[in-house]
Design a protein around this motif. Structure first.
Motif, PDB file in Angstrom:
ATOM      1  N   LYS A   1       0.825  -1.202   0.000  1.00 56.57           N
ATOM      2  CA  LYS A   1       0.000   0.000   0.000  1.00 56.57           C
ATOM      3  C   LYS A   1       0.865   1.260   0.000  1.00 56.57           C
ATOM      4  N   PRO A   2       0.667   2.155  -0.964  1.00 55.60           N
ATOM      5  CA  PRO A   2       1.448   3.394  -1.007  1.00 55.60           C
ATOM      6  C   PRO A   2       0.942   4.378   0.033  1.00 55.60           C
ATOM      7  N   VAL A   3       1.800   5.305   0.415  1.00 58.73           N
ATOM      8  CA  VAL A   3       1.379   6.316   1.385  1.00 58.73           C
ATOM      9  C   VAL A   3       0.366   7.237   0.736  1.00 58.73           C
ATOM     10  N   ARG A   4      -0.576   7.717   1.531  1.00 62.93           N
ATOM     11  CA  ARG A   4      -1.580   8.626   1.005  1.00 62.93           C
ATOM     12  C   ARG A   4      -1.340  10.050   1.488  1.00 62.93           C
ATOM     13  N   SER A   5      -0.353  10.238   2.309  1.00 67.24           N
ATOM     14  CA  SER A   5      -0.053  11.566   2.835  1.00 67.24           C
ATOM     15  C   SER A   5       1.423  11.615   3.196  1.00 67.24           C
ATOM     16  N   GLY A   6       1.842  12.740   3.746  1.00 71.74           N
ATOM     17  CA  GLY A   6       3.229  12.868   4.146  1.00 71.74           C
ATOM     18  C   GLY A   6       4.157  13.209   3.004  1.00 71.74           C
ATOM     19  N   TYR A   7       3.698  14.044   2.051  1.00 70.53           N
ATOM     20  CA  TYR A   7       4.521  14.420   0.911  1.00 70.53           C
ATOM     21  C   TYR A   7       5.623  15.389   1.341  1.00 70.53           C
ATOM     22  N   ALA A   8       6.712  15.365   0.596  1.00 71.23           N
ATOM     23  CA  ALA A   8       7.852  16.219   0.925  1.00 71.23           C
ATOM     24  C   ALA A   8       7.484  17.694   0.833  1.00 71.23           C
ATOM     25  N   HIS A   9       8.091  18.495   1.706  1.00 68.90           N
ATOM     26  CA  HIS A   9       7.814  19.929   1.752  1.00 68.90           C
ATOM     27  C   HIS A   9       8.698  20.643   0.731  1.00 68.90           C
ATOM     28  N   ASP A  10       8.462  20.326  -0.545  1.00 69.79           N
ATOM     29  CA  ASP A  10       9.197  20.958  -1.632  1.00 69.79           C
ATOM     30  C   ASP A  10       8.346  20.858  -2.894  1.00 69.79           C
ATOM     31  N   GLN A  11       8.892  21.352  -4.020  1.00 74.61           N
ATOM     32  CA  GLN A  11       8.097  21.373  -5.241  1.00 74.61           C
ATOM     33  C   GLN A  11       7.773  19.972  -5.749  1.00 74.61           C
ATOM     34  N   GLN A  12       8.712  19.035  -5.618  1.00 76.23           N
ATOM     35  CA  GLN A  12       8.420  17.677  -6.074  1.00 76.23           C
ATOM     36  C   GLN A  12       7.321  17.053  -5.218  1.00 76.23           C
ATOM     37  N   GLY A  13       7.366  17.315  -3.924  1.00 79.46           N
ATOM     38  CA  GLY A  13       6.322  16.809  -3.049  1.00 79.46           C
ATOM     39  C   GLY A  13       4.962  17.381  -3.424  1.00 79.46           C
ATOM     40  N   ALA A  14       4.928  18.661  -3.799  1.00 77.22           N
ATOM     41  CA  ALA A  14       3.676  19.292  -4.215  1.00 77.22           C
ATOM     42  C   ALA A  14       3.146  18.661  -5.500  1.00 77.22           C
ATOM     43  N   GLN A  15       4.054  18.355  -6.431  1.00 70.44           N
ATOM     44  CA  GLN A  15       3.633  17.709  -7.673  1.00 70.44           C
ATOM     45  C   GLN A  15       3.094  16.301  -7.415  1.00 70.44           C
ATOM     46  N   SER A  16       3.755  15.567  -6.532  1.00 66.47           N
ATOM     47  CA  SER A  16       3.287  14.222  -6.196  1.00 66.47           C
ATOM     48  C   SER A  16       1.906  14.282  -5.566  1.00 66.47           C
ATOM     49  N   ALA A  17       1.730  15.227  -4.635  1.00 67.28           N
ATOM     50  CA  ALA A  17       0.438  15.369  -3.981  1.00 67.28           C
ATOM     51  C   ALA A  17      -0.647  15.728  -5.001  1.00 67.28           C
ATOM     52  N   ALA A  18      -0.357  16.685  -5.884  1.00 70.67           N
ATOM     53  CA  ALA A  18      -1.348  17.119  -6.864  1.00 70.67           C
ATOM     54  C   ALA A  18      -1.755  15.979  -7.790  1.00 70.67           C
ATOM     55  N   ALA A  19      -0.778  15.189  -8.241  1.00 68.57           N
ATOM     56  CA  ALA A  19      -1.087  14.070  -9.129  1.00 68.57           C
ATOM     57  C   ALA A  19      -1.972  13.050  -8.430  1.00 68.57           C
ATOM     58  N   ASN A  20      -1.631  12.721  -7.199  1.00 69.55           N
ATOM     59  CA  ASN A  20      -2.429  11.749  -6.458  1.00 69.55           C
ATOM     60  C   ASN A  20      -3.816  12.284  -6.138  1.00 69.55           C
ATOM     61  N   TYR A  21      -3.906  13.574  -5.834  1.00 68.83           N
ATOM     62  CA  TYR A  21      -5.207  14.150  -5.515  1.00 68.83           C
ATOM     63  C   TYR A  21      -6.111  14.198  -6.747  1.00 68.83           C
ATOM     64  N   ALA A  22      -5.526  14.438  -7.925  1.00 67.66           N
ATOM     65  CA  ALA A  22      -6.321  14.413  -9.155  1.00 67.66           C
ATOM     66  C   ALA A  22      -6.916  13.031  -9.376  1.00 67.66           C
ATOM     67  N   VAL A  23      -6.110  11.996  -9.094  1.00 62.38           N
ATOM     68  CA  VAL A  23      -6.604  10.624  -9.195  1.00 62.38           C
ATOM     69  C   VAL A  23      -7.689  10.385  -8.148  1.00 62.38           C
ATOM     70  N   ALA A  24      -7.428  10.829  -6.924  1.00 66.81           N
ATOM     71  CA  ALA A  24      -8.348  10.585  -5.817  1.00 66.81           C
ATOM     72  C   ALA A  24      -9.713  11.205  -6.052  1.00 66.81           C
ATOM     73  N   LEU A  25      -9.733  12.343  -6.709  1.00 70.82           N
ATOM     74  CA  LEU A  25     -10.988  13.048  -6.909  1.00 70.82           C
ATOM     75  C   LEU A  25     -11.663  12.701  -8.223  1.00 70.82           C
ATOM     76  N   SER A  26     -11.247  11.610  -8.839  1.00 74.92           N
ATOM     77  CA  SER A  26     -11.832  11.235 -10.131  1.00 74.92           C
ATOM     78  C   SER A  26     -12.211   9.763 -10.200  1.00 74.92           C
TER      79      SER A  26
END
Length: 259
Positions: free
Chosen positions: A80-105
């Motif tokens: 199971k991949p982590v659903r939270s705890g993304y890095a506090h940087d631009q790459q972490g923001a991109q990872s979060a955004a990509a996962n959230y787009a999936v989550a909300l669709s």
């Protein structure tokens, strides 16, 4: 990026019509998804994937399913991949955004209980109530019926409901220490697989723009907007039959991570 910049809400909602299955070639744009403006204070997304420990399977009929492989969230490692705890940087923001787009669709957004749980996870706390209120007004019995579901959001017997998004790429358009705006280019599937479906599974292309804020040790959504495309030239693939599409959905689990 101003913390008070909220603007008008806009959410992508699928239309109720669609051609029946029959081997037709795909068109350049999907008629099953459209951009709908919803007046309010936050931008909302339709849809969700379930995070790993919540279950994010596409909804399907239980009839005739004995012995068939069951849909399950999958990850490259099999864990199971982590659903939270993304890095506090631009790459972490991109990872979060990509996962959230999936989550909300995904299909889970059609369930009030699962939808609210998802919003609690990924929306900044001060905006959760606004998101819940506007989405409650969007996911009505009439809307569920328009996309081929029962009025309560369940899938009619003998059909398989599909709502999935695959991020193709991400781009940071603005960033500071605690705020980031990320564009996520996506391809999506939406529809009802079944022999008599008038809303067959179709493909669309769109770009989500997520304004994120570092809150409580993680990236959370403040606002979201969406625009159509970029869409590639449609290929020469022949559309699959209803049975083939339903089988694919049942046998291939949806991803619970994206980047």
């Amino acid at each position: 990026m101003s913390p008070g910049d909220e603007g008008q809400t806009r959410t992508r909602l699928p239309e109720g019509g669609g051609d029946v299955y029959g081997g037709a070639r795909r068109g350049g744009r999907s008629s099953s998804r459209s951009l709908v403006t919803v007046v309010g204070v936050v931008v909302l997304l339709i849809a969700a994937i379930a995070f790993a420990n919540r279950g994010g399977d596409d909804s399907s009929s239980s009839s005739g399913s004995a012995g068939k492989p069951k849909t399950s969230p999958t990850s490259a490692s099999g864990t199971k991949p982590v659903r939270s705890g993304y890095a506090h940087d631009q790459q972490g923001a991109q990872s979060a955004a990509a996962n959230y787009a999936v989550a909300l669709s995904s299909a889970d957004m059609f369930s009030k209980v699962r939808r609210d749980a998802i919003l609690q996870d990924i929306i900044t706390p001060s905006r959760v109530t606004d998101f819940e209120s506007t989405l409650d007004k969007a996911y009505t019995p009439a809307f569920n019926k328009a996309v081929g579901l029962n009025e309560d959001g369940s899938t009619p017997s003998g059909y398989t409901f599909v709502s999935r998004t695959s991020p193709i790429g991400t781009k940071v358009t603005a960033a500071s220490d605690n705020d980031a705006t990320v564009e996520v280019w996506c391809s999506g599937l939406l529809g009802l697989a079944g022999e008599k479906s008038t809303n067959p599974v179709t493909n669309s292309w769109f770009t989500d723009t997520l304004q994120l804020r570092w809150s409580g040790g993680d990236w959370k959504i403040v606002t979201q907007s969406q625009k159509a495309g970029p869409a590639p030239v449609p290929g020469d693939d022949k559309a699959s039959s209803a049975d083939e599409m339903a089988k694919a959905v049942e046998e291939y689990g949806g991803f619970t991570y994206a980047r």
